[in-house]
Write a protein that holds these residues in place. Structure first.
Motif: not given
Length: 102
Positions: A60-84
């Protein structure tokens, strides 16, 4: 309530294998045979979802989810090499998860 989808990948000796999975949950979640679920608890409750290998309740595998009043925005940071103009650097961009990227 919030709706979502869970899935299970079953492995045996590091190889992905096909096994039937039976889903179950506690009183704060309704879950269907296909892994789709709806949270039915209140803020502060914790929904628990179990993925059980059909015929072997000891696996068995178990997943727990905490229930909250509101869902906040979820952001992701993407880092890329740049050549200018021959100058190399790093560009960091912040994206809202799930939003269309430019």
């Amino acid at each position: 309530g919030f709706n979502g989808q869970v899935s299970a990948t079953v492995t045996l000796n590091d190889d992905i294998v096909t096994r039937d999975v039976v889903w179950s949950g506690n009183e704060f979640v309704n879950i269907n045979e296909d892994g789709s679920y709806e949270l039915v608890g209140s803020a502060g409750d914790v929904a628990t979802i179990n993925a059980i290998i059909d015929g072997n309740p000891n696996l068995v595998a178990t997943c727990s989810i905490a229930i909250v009043d509101a869902i906040a925005d979820n952001f992701e940071i993407v880092i890329e090499p740049a050549n200018y103009m021959g100058i190399f650097g790093i560009v960091a961009r912040i994206f809202l998860v799930g939003a269309k990227r430019p």
